[in-house]
Design a protein around this motif. Structure first.
Motif, PDB file in Angstrom:
ATOM      1  N   PHE A 387       7.258  24.086 -19.476  1.00  0.00           N
ATOM      2  CA  PHE A 387       6.270  23.416 -20.331  1.00  0.00           C
ATOM      3  C   PHE A 387       5.695  24.387 -21.366  1.00  0.00           C
ATOM      4  O   PHE A 387       5.452  24.002 -22.515  1.00  0.00           O
ATOM      5  CB  PHE A 387       5.151  22.817 -19.482  1.00  0.00           C
ATOM      6  N   LEU A 388       5.477  25.631 -20.973  1.00  0.00           N
ATOM      7  CA  LEU A 388       4.982  26.617 -21.930  1.00  0.00           C
ATOM      8  C   LEU A 388       6.010  26.865 -23.039  1.00  0.00           C
ATOM      9  O   LEU A 388       5.660  27.012 -24.220  1.00  0.00           O
ATOM     10  CB  LEU A 388       4.644  27.923 -21.203  1.00  0.00           C
ATOM     11  N   ARG A 389       7.293  26.884 -22.670  1.00  0.00           N
ATOM     12  CA  ARG A 389       8.337  27.030 -23.693  1.00  0.00           C
ATOM     13  C   ARG A 389       8.354  25.818 -24.618  1.00  0.00           C
ATOM     14  O   ARG A 389       8.481  25.958 -25.843  1.00  0.00           O
ATOM     15  CB  ARG A 389       9.705  27.208 -23.026  1.00  0.00           C
ATOM     16  N   ALA A 390       8.231  24.618 -24.041  1.00  0.00           N
ATOM     17  CA  ALA A 390       8.229  23.406 -24.861  1.00  0.00           C
ATOM     18  C   ALA A 390       7.065  23.423 -25.847  1.00  0.00           C
ATOM     19  O   ALA A 390       7.222  23.050 -27.022  1.00  0.00           O
ATOM     20  CB  ALA A 390       8.149  22.169 -23.969  1.00  0.00           C
ATOM     21  N   LEU A 391       5.891  23.868 -25.402  1.00  0.00           N
ATOM     22  CA  LEU A 391       4.731  23.946 -26.303  1.00  0.00           C
ATOM     23  C   LEU A 391       5.005  24.907 -27.445  1.00  0.00           C
ATOM     24  O   LEU A 391       4.661  24.633 -28.609  1.00  0.00           O
ATOM     25  CB  LEU A 391       3.493  24.389 -25.524  1.00  0.00           C
ATOM     26  N   ASP A 392       5.616  26.044 -27.155  1.00  0.00           N
ATOM     27  CA  ASP A 392       5.950  27.011 -28.205  1.00  0.00           C
ATOM     28  C   ASP A 392       6.897  26.402 -29.237  1.00  0.00           C
ATOM     29  O   ASP A 392       6.810  26.722 -30.437  1.00  0.00           O
ATOM     30  CB  ASP A 392       6.593  28.254 -27.585  1.00  0.00           C
ATOM     31  N   LEU A 393       7.794  25.530 -28.778  1.00  0.00           N
ATOM     32  CA  LEU A 393       8.743  24.887 -29.697  1.00  0.00           C
ATOM     33  C   LEU A 393       8.074  23.779 -30.504  1.00  0.00           C
ATOM     34  O   LEU A 393       8.452  23.520 -31.655  1.00  0.00           O
ATOM     35  CB  LEU A 393       9.927  24.323 -28.909  1.00  0.00           C
ATOM     36  N   HIS A 394       7.079  23.084 -29.909  1.00  0.00           N
ATOM     37  CA  HIS A 394       6.393  21.989 -30.604  1.00  0.00           C
ATOM     38  C   HIS A 394       5.441  22.490 -31.684  1.00  0.00           C
ATOM     39  O   HIS A 394       5.311  21.870 -32.747  1.00  0.00           O
ATOM     40  CB  HIS A 394       5.582  21.150 -29.608  1.00  0.00           C
ATOM     41  N   ARG A 395       4.759  23.600 -31.440  1.00  0.00           N
ATOM     42  CA  ARG A 395       3.634  24.014 -32.288  1.00  0.00           C
ATOM     43  C   ARG A 395       4.021  24.263 -33.750  1.00  0.00           C
ATOM     44  O   ARG A 395       3.275  23.856 -34.656  1.00  0.00           O
ATOM     45  CB  ARG A 395       2.963  25.250 -31.689  1.00  0.00           C
ATOM     46  N   PRO A 396       5.151  24.907 -34.055  1.00  0.00           N
ATOM     47  CA  PRO A 396       5.468  25.131 -35.482  1.00  0.00           C
ATOM     48  C   PRO A 396       5.591  23.839 -36.282  1.00  0.00           C
ATOM     49  O   PRO A 396       5.344  23.830 -37.496  1.00  0.00           O
ATOM     50  CB  PRO A 396       6.807  25.882 -35.429  1.00  0.00           C
ATOM     51  N   ARG A 397       5.961  22.749 -35.644  1.00  0.00           N
ATOM     52  CA  ARG A 397       6.109  21.475 -36.345  1.00  0.00           C
ATOM     53  C   ARG A 397       4.849  20.621 -36.227  1.00  0.00           C
ATOM     54  O   ARG A 397       4.801  19.520 -36.779  1.00  0.00           O
ATOM     55  CB  ARG A 397       7.308  20.694 -35.783  1.00  0.00           C
ATOM     56  N   ALA A 398       3.853  21.102 -35.471  1.00  0.00           N
ATOM     57  CA  ALA A 398       2.599  20.360 -35.273  1.00  0.00           C
ATOM     58  C   ALA A 398       2.882  18.925 -34.826  1.00  0.00           C
ATOM     59  O   ALA A 398       2.276  17.962 -35.317  1.00  0.00           O
ATOM     60  CB  ALA A 398       1.755  20.370 -36.546  1.00  0.00           C
ATOM     61  N   ASP A 399       3.819  18.795 -33.890  1.00  0.00           N
ATOM     62  CA  ASP A 399       4.207  17.478 -33.377  1.00  0.00           C
ATOM     63  C   ASP A 399       3.162  17.037 -32.350  1.00  0.00           C
ATOM     64  O   ASP A 399       3.231  17.358 -31.172  1.00  0.00           O
ATOM     65  CB  ASP A 399       5.589  17.564 -32.729  1.00  0.00           C
ATOM     66  N   ARG A 400       2.174  16.267 -32.830  1.00  0.00           N
ATOM     67  CA  ARG A 400       1.042  15.912 -31.965  1.00  0.00           C
ATOM     68  C   ARG A 400       1.457  15.024 -30.802  1.00  0.00           C
ATOM     69  O   ARG A 400       0.933  15.161 -29.699  1.00  0.00           O
ATOM     70  CB  ARG A 400      -0.055  15.225 -32.791  1.00  0.00           C
ATOM     71  N   ARG A 401       2.383  14.113 -31.046  1.00  0.00           N
ATOM     72  CA  ARG A 401       2.787  13.229 -29.947  1.00  0.00           C
ATOM     73  C   ARG A 401       3.479  14.024 -28.843  1.00  0.00           C
ATOM     74  O   ARG A 401       3.166  13.872 -27.662  1.00  0.00           O
ATOM     75  CB  ARG A 401       3.718  12.119 -30.452  1.00  0.00           C
ATOM     76  N   ARG A 402       4.418  14.872 -29.234  1.00  0.00           N
ATOM     77  CA  ARG A 402       5.139  15.659 -28.231  1.00  0.00           C
ATOM     78  C   ARG A 402       4.210  16.659 -27.540  1.00  0.00           C
ATOM     79  O   ARG A 402       4.310  16.892 -26.331  1.00  0.00           O
ATOM     80  CB  ARG A 402       6.297  16.396 -28.895  1.00  0.00           C
ATOM     81  N   MET A 403       3.312  17.266 -28.308  1.00  0.00           N
ATOM     82  CA  MET A 403       2.386  18.211 -27.703  1.00  0.00           C
ATOM     83  C   MET A 403       1.467  17.519 -26.710  1.00  0.00           C
ATOM     84  O   MET A 403       1.153  18.060 -25.645  1.00  0.00           O
ATOM     85  CB  MET A 403       1.569  18.914 -28.788  1.00  0.00           C
ATOM     86  N   GLY A 404       1.045  16.296 -27.037  1.00  0.00           N
ATOM     87  CA  GLY A 404       0.212  15.541 -26.095  1.00  0.00           C
ATOM     88  C   GLY A 404       0.928  15.292 -24.785  1.00  0.00           C
ATOM     89  O   GLY A 404       0.332  15.396 -23.700  1.00  0.00           O
ATOM     90  N   VAL A 405       2.227  14.982 -24.866  1.00  0.00           N
ATOM     91  CA  VAL A 405       3.035  14.763 -23.662  1.00  0.00           C
ATOM     92  C   VAL A 405       3.125  16.039 -22.834  1.00  0.00           C
ATOM     93  O   VAL A 405       2.873  16.052 -21.624  1.00  0.00           O
ATOM     94  CB  VAL A 405       4.447  14.275 -24.043  1.00  0.00           C
ATOM     95  N   THR A 406       3.484  17.135 -23.509  1.00  0.00           N
ATOM     96  CA  THR A 406       3.725  18.387 -22.786  1.00  0.00           C
ATOM     97  C   THR A 406       2.445  18.947 -22.181  1.00  0.00           C
ATOM     98  O   THR A 406       2.447  19.473 -21.064  1.00  0.00           O
ATOM     99  CB  THR A 406       4.382  19.415 -23.716  1.00  0.00           C
ATOM    100  N   LEU A 407       1.344  18.861 -22.913  1.00  0.00           N
ATOM    101  CA  LEU A 407       0.065  19.340 -22.375  1.00  0.00           C
ATOM    102  C   LEU A 407      -0.314  18.571 -21.117  1.00  0.00           C
ATOM    103  O   LEU A 407      -0.810  19.154 -20.142  1.00  0.00           O
ATOM    104  CB  LEU A 407      -1.028  19.197 -23.433  1.00  0.00           C
ATOM    105  N   ASN A 408      -0.081  17.265 -21.113  1.00  0.00           N
ATOM    106  CA  ASN A 408      -0.372  16.471 -19.912  1.00  0.00           C
ATOM    107  C   ASN A 408       0.524  16.907 -18.760  1.00  0.00           C
ATOM    108  O   ASN A 408       0.078  17.061 -17.612  1.00  0.00           O
ATOM    109  CB  ASN A 408      -0.164  14.993 -20.203  1.00  0.00           C
TER     110      ASN A 408
END
Length: 545
Positions: A387-408
Motif C-alpha cells: 500500500f505504501l508503494r501504491a501511494l508513492d505511485l499515485h501521488r505524482p498524478r494526484a489521483d484522488r480516487r485511487r489515493m482514497g482507496v489505497t489510504l483506506n
C-alpha cells in the motif's frame, strides 16, 4: 371446437391444447410442469417399474434431461421398453449431448421436435404470428436465459408496445413461460429447438448476436458509470444502434444489473466458448464493466466465472492489458472464495504484466489489489509495504480516487496490526478525498473502516455512530458486501458491550445476505459468531482469562 361442444349437451368433454383457449366458455385448468417424482412415475409406466426403481439416480437424471415434459418422458420410456438391453445410464448418455438431444427424443410417430414445429407453424399462420416466430428464432440465435421488452426491441426493432405483443403471442402459443412482469424464459427442450432454428441463417445470426452484445455492453457501461465512472474506454466496435435503456440514478442502474445478471453471465460464457475475435473482445470488455458491481453485491462466483472466461479470451487475443485485468478480478474472487494464496499468485502475474507494459497507473492499481490479497492471507507487513508503494505511485498524478482507496486499505491493515491511531490519520485523509470527488461508494467504505478503528480501540460510542452511518451508506449505494461487513462489525461491538440480542439480530441479517449471494465462507463465519454468542458470558470470561 365451439360448434362441437354446443351439440354435445350434457356430455363431459376434456380438451387438451398446448395453447390457451380463453374464448371457450368452459372451465379452464392450467397444467404446470411435472414434479420430479411425477416424471419418474411416468417413465416407470412406459419403461417398466422394476427397471426405473433399480436405478433411481439415473431415472431422476432422465427426468431432468426430458425437462419433465410428458411427451419427452413418454418417448424415452417407449424407447427403453423397446430396447431391454439398454440401461438407464445408456439413455442418459444418449441425451447428455445437447446437440443431438432432440434427435434422441423421437420414437415412431412421436417426436418433440415435430411437436414444437407444428406449434411454430400454427403460430405463423395467425395475425402477427410471423413476427413472433421471427423473435423466437432470434432468441434462439442469442439464447439468453430470459428475455424482456428491452432485448426484444433490440432483436426485432419493435417499440415497447409491439415487443410486448410479440412476447404475449409466444406465451399464448406455449413456446415461452412467464418468469416475471414482461419477462419470459424457455423450457430447456424448447430452448434447444429455438437454437436449431437460429442456426438456419448464419448471416442473420451473426448480426443478431452482435446487436445483442452491443446492447448488453452499452447498457452495462451506462449502469456501471453510476457506480464508478470510467472516463476513457478503448474503442471496440460495440456500438448500439439505439439505446433502449437509460438510468436516472444509481438505484435504477442496480435494478437493471440485478435483473440482467443471469443474461450477462451467460453472454460472457457463450462468447468465450465461441472462440471468435468478436466474442473474445466482448468477454474481456464485459468482465471489466461488471466490476465493481459483482463484488459489491457479493457475487464472487459469478466474478470468478466471468474473469476466468475473460482470461482465456484475453490470451487468445494476445492482449496483455486485458489479461492483467482479468487476472486481477479472478484473484479478487479467488481470495473471497477462500483461495487466498492462489489469489496472491494470480495477482503477482497480473502485476508483472502491468510492469512489462510500463503503465504506472495500472501498476499502482495492481499493487493496491495485491496489498488487499496479502492482507487477506494474513501477510500484513507485506500488505502494508504494498500500500505504501501504491501511494508513492499515485501521488505524482494526484489521483484522488485511487489515493482514497489505497489510504483506506492501508488503514485497514494498520487496524489489524493494532495501530488504530495511525489508521485514523489515513482514514481522515481518505474521507476528505472521497468527499471532494463525490465517491459515495468509497465514502461508505471509509466510514465503515473508521467505525472499525474506534471499535478496535475500545471507543464503542464513537464506533456505534460511525457504523450506523456506514450501514445507511451501504444500503443507499446498494453495496451488500459493505452491508455484510458493517453488520458483522456492529455485532462485535454489541457483543463486547454486553448487548446480546442486538448482536444476534445483526448476525442474522448478515447471514441472510450471505445466503442470498451464495457466500458460503461468509455464512460459515457468521454461524461461528452466532455459536459464540450462545456460550455463557462466564465461560467466555474464563476462556479469556
Amino acid at each position: 371446437m365451439r360448434r362441437l361442444l354446443s351439440v354435445l349437451g350434457t356430455a363431459t368433454v376434456i380438451v387438451t391444447s398446448r395453447t390457451a383457449l380463453p374464448t371457450l366458455d368452459v372451465a379452464h385448468l392450467a397444467v404446470g410442469a411435472l414434479t420430479s417424482d411425477e416424471s419418474v412415475a411416468l417413465l416407470a409406466r412406459h419403461a417398466g417399474p422394476e427397471r426405473i426403481l433399480a436405478a433411481p439416480k439415473e431415472a431422476a437424471a432422465l427426468a431432468d434431461l426430458c425437462d419433465h415434459l410428458p411427451l419427452a418422458l413418454r418417448i424415452v420410456g417407449a424407447r427403453l421398453f423397446g430396447r431391454p438391453e439398454w440401461t438407464l445410464t445408456d439413455m442418459v448418455a444418449r441425451l447428455a449431448d445437447e446437440q443431438f438431444r432432440l434427435d434422441e427424443l423421437s420414437c415412431d410417430d412421436l417426436a418433440v421436435r415435430a411437436s414444437l414445429a407444428v406449434t411454430a407453424e400454427l403460430l405463423a399462420d395467425r395475425p402477427g404470428g410471423p413476427e413472433a416466430v421471427d423473435l423466437f428464432d432470434r432468441w434462439g440465435m442469442v439464447c439468453p436465459p430470459t428475455i424482456g421488452l428491452e432485448l426484444t426491441q433490440v432483436l426485432t426493432g419493435a417499440d415497447a408496445r409491439e415487443a410486448r405483443a410479440l412476447l404475449d403471442q409466444l406465451a399464448a402459443a406455449g413456446l415461452v413461460e412467464p418468469c416475471g412482469t414482461d419477462r419470459y424464459r424457455l423450457h430447456d427442450l424448447v430452448r434447444l429447438y429455438a437454437m436449431e432454428r437460429g442456426r438456419r441463417d448464419p448471416t442473420t445470426r451473426a448480426a443478431t448476436i452482435h446487436a445483442a452484445r452491443c446492447h448488453w455492453l452499452g447498457t452495462t457501461r451506462r449502469a456501471g458509470d453510476h457506480l464508478r465512472r470510467v472516463p476513457d474506454r478503448p474503442a471496440d466496435g460495440f456500438v448500439e444502434a439505439r439505446a433502449v435503456v437509460t438510468f436516472a440514478d444509481q438505484r435504477e442502474a442496480l435494478r437493471w444489473l440485478e435483473r440482467e445478471r443471469e443474461n450477462l453471465i451467460a453472454a460472457a460464457r457463450v462468447a468465450a466458448r465461441d472462440s471468435t475475435t468478436e466474442g473474445d473482445l466482448f468477454a474481456v470488455r464485459l468482465c471489466a464493466e461488471l466490476y465493481p458491481f459483482l463484488p459489491m453485491r457479493g457475487y464472487y462466483r459469478d466474478l470468478r466465472e466471468v474473469a476466468q472466461a475473460a482470461l482465456r479470451c484475453a490470451r487468445r487475443l494476445g492482449s496483455r492489458p486485458d489479461e492483467a485485468t482479468a487476472l486481477t478480478y479472478f484473484a479478487v474472487a479467488q481470495s473471497r472464495l477462500g483461495e487466498t494464496e492462489r489469489a496472491v499468485d494470480s495477482l503477482r502475474i497480473a502485476l508483472a504484466l502491468r510492469e512489462a507494459d510500463d503503465d504506472t497507473e495500472a501498476v499502482a492499481v495492481a499493487v493496491d489489489h495485491l496489498g488487499v490479497l496479502l492482507a487477506a492471507a494474513g501477510r500484513l507487513d507485506e500488505a502494508r509495504a504494498a500500500f505504501l508503494r501504491a501511494l508513492d505511485l499515485h501521488r505524482p498524478r494526484a489521483d484522488r480516487r485511487r489515493m482514497g482507496v489505497t489510504l483506506n486499505n492501508l488503514a485497514d491493515v494498520l487496524l489489524q496490526l493494532d495501530q488504530s491511531d495511525a489508521a485514523l490519520v489515513h482514514l481522515r485523509e481518505s474521507l476528505r478525498l472521497r468527499r471532494e470527488i463525490g465517491d459515495e461508494l468509497g465514502l461508505g467504505i471509509t466510514i465503515l473502516t473508521i467505525g472499525q478503528a474506534y471499535a478496535r480501540s475500545g471507543r464503542y460510542r464513537q464506533a456505534h455512530g460511525w457504523l450506523d452511518r456506514a450501514l445507511t451508506a451501504a444500503r443507499d449505494t446498494g453495496n451488500r458486501e459493505a452491508e455484510w461487513r458493517v453488520l458483522t462489525e456492529r455485532a462485535k461491538v454489541h457483543r463486547d458491550t454486553g448487548q446480546q440480542l442486538p448482536a444476534r439480530d445483526d448476525l442474522h441479517l448478515a447471514l441472510a445476505i450471505s445466503e442470498q449471494t451464495g457466500d458460503t465462507i461468509g455464512a460459515d463465519e457468521v454461524r461461528r459468531a452466532l455459536d459464540a454468542l450462545r456460550v455463557p458470558a462466564a465461560r467466555r470470561s474464563a476462556r479469556r482469562a
